[in-house]
Design a protein around this motif. Structure first.
Motif, mmCIF file in Angstrom:
data_model
loop_
_atom_site.group_PDB
_atom_site.id
_atom_site.type_symbol
_atom_site.label_atom_id
_atom_site.label_comp_id
_atom_site.label_asym_id
_atom_site.label_seq_id
_atom_site.Cartn_x
_atom_site.Cartn_y
_atom_site.Cartn_z
ATOM 1 N N LYS A 132 0.837 -1.190 0.000
ATOM 2 C CA LYS A 132 0.000 0.000 0.000
ATOM 3 C C LYS A 132 0.876 1.246 0.000
ATOM 4 O O LYS A 132 2.031 1.204 0.433
ATOM 5 C CB LYS A 132 -0.956 0.018 1.199
ATOM 6 N N ASN A 133 0.301 2.340 -0.484
ATOM 7 C CA ASN A 133 1.035 3.602 -0.599
ATOM 8 C C ASN A 133 0.341 4.705 0.185
ATOM 9 O O ASN A 133 0.365 5.872 -0.190
ATOM 10 C CB ASN A 133 1.187 3.997 -2.078
ATOM 11 N N SER A 134 -0.340 4.321 1.272
ATOM 12 C CA SER A 134 -0.973 5.292 2.166
ATOM 13 C C SER A 134 -1.228 4.593 3.490
ATOM 14 O O SER A 134 -0.988 3.385 3.616
ATOM 15 C CB SER A 134 -2.291 5.818 1.584
ATOM 16 N N ILE A 135 -1.739 5.337 4.463
ATOM 17 C CA ILE A 135 -2.036 4.718 5.751
ATOM 18 C C ILE A 135 -3.207 3.744 5.663
ATOM 19 O O ILE A 135 -3.384 2.905 6.543
ATOM 20 C CB ILE A 135 -2.316 5.776 6.833
ATOM 21 N N ALA A 136 -4.023 3.850 4.614
ATOM 22 C CA ALA A 136 -5.270 3.088 4.525
ATOM 23 C C ALA A 136 -5.088 1.840 3.660
ATOM 24 O O ALA A 136 -4.794 1.927 2.466
ATOM 25 C CB ALA A 136 -6.378 3.958 3.942
ATOM 26 N N SER A 137 -5.292 0.670 4.266
ATOM 27 C CA SER A 137 -5.115 -0.585 3.536
ATOM 28 C C SER A 137 -6.049 -0.703 2.340
ATOM 29 O O SER A 137 -5.693 -1.290 1.314
ATOM 30 C CB SER A 137 -5.328 -1.768 4.479
ATOM 31 N N HIS A 138 -7.261 -0.155 2.465
ATOM 32 C CA HIS A 138 -8.221 -0.324 1.373
ATOM 33 C C HIS A 138 -7.877 0.521 0.152
ATOM 34 O O HIS A 138 -8.565 0.415 -0.870
ATOM 35 C CB HIS A 138 -9.643 -0.032 1.852
ATOM 36 N N ASP A 165 -3.719 4.118 15.863
ATOM 37 C CA ASP A 165 -4.550 5.270 15.524
ATOM 38 C C ASP A 165 -4.488 5.664 14.058
ATOM 39 O O ASP A 165 -5.138 6.635 13.664
ATOM 40 C CB ASP A 165 -4.174 6.474 16.399
ATOM 41 N N LEU A 166 -3.757 4.925 13.244
ATOM 42 C CA LEU A 166 -3.695 5.235 11.807
ATOM 43 C C LEU A 166 -3.970 3.976 10.993
ATOM 44 O O LEU A 166 -5.104 3.697 10.642
ATOM 45 C CB LEU A 166 -2.328 5.841 11.456
ATOM 46 N N CYS A 167 -2.924 3.215 10.683
ATOM 47 C CA CYS A 167 -3.082 2.101 9.751
ATOM 48 C C CYS A 167 -3.977 0.991 10.293
ATOM 49 O O CYS A 167 -4.822 0.458 9.565
ATOM 50 C CB CYS A 167 -1.713 1.550 9.373
ATOM 51 N N LEU A 168 -3.809 0.628 11.566
ATOM 52 C CA LEU A 168 -4.686 -0.401 12.123
ATOM 53 C C LEU A 168 -6.115 0.107 12.235
ATOM 54 O O LEU A 168 -7.073 -0.621 11.954
ATOM 55 C CB LEU A 168 -4.176 -0.860 13.485
ATOM 56 N N TYR A 169 -6.266 1.347 12.652
ATOM 57 C CA TYR A 169 -7.599 1.921 12.800
ATOM 58 C C TYR A 169 -8.343 1.920 11.474
ATOM 59 O O TYR A 169 -9.496 1.476 11.397
ATOM 60 C CB TYR A 169 -7.494 3.341 13.351
ATOM 61 N N THR A 170 -7.707 2.421 10.416
ATOM 62 C CA THR A 170 -8.388 2.473 9.113
ATOM 63 C C THR A 170 -8.653 1.076 8.578
ATOM 64 O O THR A 170 -9.677 0.838 7.921
ATOM 65 C CB THR A 170 -7.577 3.295 8.102
ATOM 66 N N LEU A 171 -7.754 0.124 8.838
ATOM 67 C CA LEU A 171 -7.980 -1.256 8.407
ATOM 68 C C LEU A 171 -9.201 -1.845 9.083
ATOM 69 O O LEU A 171 -10.119 -2.353 8.422
ATOM 70 C CB LEU A 171 -6.750 -2.108 8.717
ATOM 71 N N ALA A 172 -9.224 -1.819 10.421
ATOM 72 C CA ALA A 172 -10.330 -2.453 11.151
ATOM 73 C C ALA A 172 -11.650 -1.762 10.858
ATOM 74 O O ALA A 172 -12.691 -2.418 10.710
ATOM 75 C CB ALA A 172 -10.037 -2.446 12.646
ATOM 76 N N LEU A 173 -11.621 -0.443 10.750
ATOM 77 C CA LEU A 173 -12.858 0.285 10.450
ATOM 78 C C LEU A 173 -13.372 -0.082 9.063
ATOM 79 O O LEU A 173 -14.577 -0.270 8.872
ATOM 80 C CB LEU A 173 -12.623 1.790 10.556
ATOM 81 N N HIS A 174 -12.471 -0.216 8.102
ATOM 82 C CA HIS A 174 -12.915 -0.604 6.760
ATOM 83 C C HIS A 174 -13.451 -2.036 6.752
ATOM 84 O O HIS A 174 -14.463 -2.318 6.090
ATOM 85 C CB HIS A 174 -11.781 -0.474 5.750
ATOM 86 N N LEU A 175 -12.801 -2.930 7.461
ATOM 87 C CA LEU A 175 -13.284 -4.309 7.502
ATOM 88 C C LEU A 175 -14.706 -4.383 8.039
ATOM 89 O O LEU A 175 -15.545 -5.116 7.505
ATOM 90 C CB LEU A 175 -12.355 -5.165 8.362
ATOM 91 N N VAL A 176 -14.990 -3.612 9.090
ATOM 92 C CA VAL A 176 -16.325 -3.690 9.683
ATOM 93 C C VAL A 176 -17.345 -2.949 8.824
ATOM 94 O O VAL A 176 -18.471 -3.436 8.632
ATOM 95 C CB VAL A 176 -16.319 -3.191 11.140
ATOM 96 N N THR A 177 -16.994 -1.795 8.270
ATOM 97 C CA THR A 177 -17.969 -1.054 7.464
ATOM 98 C C THR A 177 -18.197 -1.720 6.106
ATOM 99 O O THR A 177 -19.307 -1.675 5.577
ATOM 100 C CB THR A 177 -17.532 0.402 7.281
ATOM 101 N N ASP A 178 -17.184 -2.363 5.553
ATOM 102 C CA ASP A 178 -17.367 -3.130 4.323
ATOM 103 C C ASP A 178 -18.353 -4.263 4.551
ATOM 104 O O ASP A 178 -19.245 -4.512 3.730
ATOM 105 C CB ASP A 178 -16.020 -3.682 3.851
ATOM 106 N N GLY A 179 -18.203 -4.950 5.683
ATOM 107 C CA GLY A 179 -19.154 -6.016 5.991
ATOM 108 C C GLY A 179 -20.561 -5.495 6.189
ATOM 109 O O GLY A 179 -21.537 -6.095 5.713
ATOM 110 N N MET A 180 -20.694 -4.352 6.864
ATOM 111 C CA MET A 180 -22.010 -3.755 7.044
ATOM 112 C C MET A 180 -22.644 -3.394 5.705
ATOM 113 O O MET A 180 -23.822 -3.685 5.456
ATOM 114 C CB MET A 180 -21.891 -2.495 7.912
ATOM 115 N N ALA A 181 -21.868 -2.751 4.843
ATOM 116 C CA ALA A 181 -22.398 -2.286 3.560
ATOM 117 C C ALA A 181 -22.837 -3.448 2.684
ATOM 118 O O ALA A 181 -23.799 -3.327 1.912
ATOM 119 C CB ALA A 181 -21.356 -1.437 2.845
#
Length: 230
Positions: A132-138, A165-181
């Motif tokens: 990846k080329n940013s803090i966000a895995s997605h 508070d950056l890379c792990l946070y954005t990863l876990a938040l995306h994993l949960v919101t992707d599943g919700m969506a």
């Protein structure tokens, strides 16, 4: 008389006390899911955040044995090696991110390599590797494609790594919101001992670690003291 509104300092003190109690009471989690329905995504457990370079942190390096031990236990419990995912910083030398942070984890340098303990896993060559080329895995097209293709295969996704508070946070938040969506019955789990952030003036590590984990829980992530398969 109108009561005085709490000051920012008052609110910070109250929240810190809440976070201390919350961390002390985190539950352990035993998963009943079949091993093939469990995935683990490890973000940025690489040399450039642990042992080498301007962003290396001994606090982050301290989680290496916990993360490698967790992955080893999951593999031993039957989780397939290709259910293990490493998402890692790998920047070009002119990365836009370097306007915010010192140059780090440049592609092709030792800083961008997984820590030796992960590379020592016999299954290392069979796990999924994404850059990846940013803090966000997605923002990694390859990781996003993997999640799109395989996201429905998992009842549980365990997110570990750094920084909280950056890379792990954005990863876990995306994993949960992707599943919700997508309407998926996907549980996202973060074991607190397998996450960490750095400590520096203006960035108190203990506070940011606790605060962002708590925010993840408020958004549907299960933050636990440990996790194992039944």
């Amino acid at each position: 008389m109108t009561p005085t509104a709490p000051t920012l300092r008052d609110q910070a003190t109250q929240q810190a006390e809440l976070l201390e109690r919350w961390l002390a009471d985190l539950p352990a989690l035993t998963l009943e899911a079949p091993p093939q329905r469990v995935a683990v995504v490890c973000v940025d457990l690489i040399e450039g955040f642990t042992r080498q370079g301007p962003l290396a942190s001994p606090r982050v390096a301290a989680i290496i044995p916990r993360v490698s031990g967790l992955i080893r236990s999951l593999l031993d419990a039957g989780v397939p090696a290709d259910n293990v995912v490493l998402v890692q910083d790998s920047h070009p030398r002119d990365a836009r991110e370097f306007a915010a942070y010192p140059p780090h984890c440049v592609a092709g340098t030792p800083e961008a390599e997984a820590v030796a303990e992960l590379q020592a896993l016999p299954e290392f060559g069979r796990v999924q590797h994404f850059q990846k080329n940013s803090i966000a895995s997605h923002t990694s097209p390859e990781f996003r494609a993997w999640l799109e293709a395989r996201g429905a295969d998992f009842d549980t996704v365990i997110a570990v790594g750094d920084v909280t508070d950056l890379c792990l946070y954005t990863l876990a938040l995306h994993l949960v919101t992707d599943g919700m969506a997508r309407g998926l019955d996907r549980m996202v789990v973060v074991p607190e001992p397998c996450a960490q952030t750095w400590d520096a003036p203006g960035h108190p590590g203990d506070l940011y670690h606790a605060l962002f984990l708590h925010q993840l829980e408020r958004n549907g992530v299960q933050v636990v003291s440990g996790v194992r398969l039944a």
